[in-house]
Design an enzyme around this catalytic site. Structure first.
Site, PDB file in Angstrom:
ATOM      1  N   ASP A   2       0.793  -1.312   0.120  1.00 53.71           N
ATOM      2  CA  ASP A   2       0.212  -0.190   0.048  1.00 53.71           C
ATOM      3  C   ASP A   2       1.001   1.493   0.035  1.00 53.71           C
ATOM      4  OD1 ASP A   2      -2.303   1.497   0.010  1.00 53.71           O
ATOM      5  OD2 ASP A   2      -2.442   1.342   2.205  1.00 53.71           O
ATOM      6  N   ASN A  50     -10.486  -3.045  -6.458  1.00 61.27           N
ATOM      7  CA  ASN A  50      -9.662  -2.094  -7.212  1.00 61.27           C
ATOM      8  C   ASN A  50     -10.484  -1.747  -8.657  1.00 61.27           C
ATOM      9  OD1 ASN A  50      -6.353  -3.206  -6.271  1.00 61.27           O
ATOM     10  ND2 ASN A  50      -7.828  -1.810  -5.478  1.00 61.27           N
TER      11      ASN A  50
END
Length: 213
Positions: A2, A50
Site C-alpha cells: 500500500d 480495485n
C-alpha cells in the site's frame, strides 16, 4: 503493498509513476526474499475492489502488469521461482490471462513460490471455498481450507502492511487467523531489503501461541 498513490502525490507525480515505483519495490522484495531464504512470498497486487478505481488508473495497472510479466519471466525461470496466482485472474483482458497462464506453466517447476493476489478478495474467497466444500459434502474448517486459493501454500506466518494503515483490507482473512502482523509506516515504493529483513527479525522475537498460554 500500500502507498503507491501517496508516494506519487508527495512528489507531485502522476499515480502511474507511483505504481511503476511500486513495481521496482516488488523486484527488490522478491530478491530480498530469496536472499533471506524465504519459502513463499505473497503479494497483494490487485484487489477485487480495485475495479472501482478510475478507468485510467486501472488501465495503467494492467499495462504495468503486462510489462512486469514480460520483463521478469525469464529471470523467475532462471532463479527457480514458481508463480502462483490467488484470485480470479480470468477476469482480466484475454492477453493478460494468456501471459499469466504461460508464466504459471513455465515456472511450475520452481522450488520457491511467489504468490500474487490478483482480482482477489478474502470474503469472496471464503464464500467460494464454502460453496465448493458444500458441493463436496462437508462444511467444516478442514474442508473449507482445502478449497481456498492458498491450499497448496505453506501456512501464513507473517503479514506485513505498508503505508501506516492498520487494517487487513479483505486480504487473507482466513489464513491470518494466527499469523503475526506488522504494520509499517513506510510507503510501498520505499520498501526494500532492510524493511523485509527487519520484519523477519521482529517475527523471530515473537512467541506464537495459537490460542494457548
Amino acid at each position: 503493498m500500500d502507498g503507491n498513490g501517496r508516494w506519487a502525490k508527495r512528489r507531485a507525480l502522476p499515480r502511474a509513476m507511483g505504481h511503476k515505483a511500486g513495481g521496482d519495490a516488488v523486484r527488490r522484495t522478491v530478491q530480498a526474499a530469496e536472499d533471506l531464504g524465504l519459502e513463499c512470498l505473497t503479494l497483494y497486487a490487485f484487489s477485487s475492489e480495485n475495479w472501482k478505481r478510475e478507468e485510467s488508473e486501472i488501465s495503467d495497472l494492467m499495462n504495468l502488469m503486462r510489462r512486469f510479466i514480460e520483463a521478469n519471466l525469464a529471470d523467475m525461470i532462471e532463479r527457480k521461482v514458481r508463480l502462483k496466482i490467488i484470485g480470479d485472474f480470468k477476469a482480466f483482458a484475454p492477453d493478460i490471462v494468456e501471459k499469466l497462464e504461460d508464466a504459471l506453466a513455465r515456472t511450475s517447476g520452481g522450488t520457491r513460490t511467489l504468490a500474487v493476489a490478483l482480482n482477489y478478495g478474502a470474503q469472496q474467497e471464503i464464500a467460494r471455498a464454502a460453496r465448493l466444500a458444500a458441493e463436496a459434502g462437508a462444511i467444516d474448517p478442514e474442508s473449507i481450507e482445502k478449497h481456498l486459493y492458498t491450499a497448496d501454500l505453506p501456512p501464513l506466518d507473517l503479514l506485513i502492511r505498508t503505508s501506516g494503515e492498520v487494517r487487513l483490507s479483505n486480504f487473507l482473512l482466513w489464513q491470518s487467523a494466527y499469523a503475526e502482523m506488522l504494520f509499517l509506516d513506510v510507503l510501498w515504493p520505499d520498501f526494500g531489503e532492510e524493511h523485509l529483513r527487519a520484519a523477519c527479525e521482529e517475527f523471530a522475537k515473537r512467541e506464537r501461541r495459537y490460542g494457548g498460554r
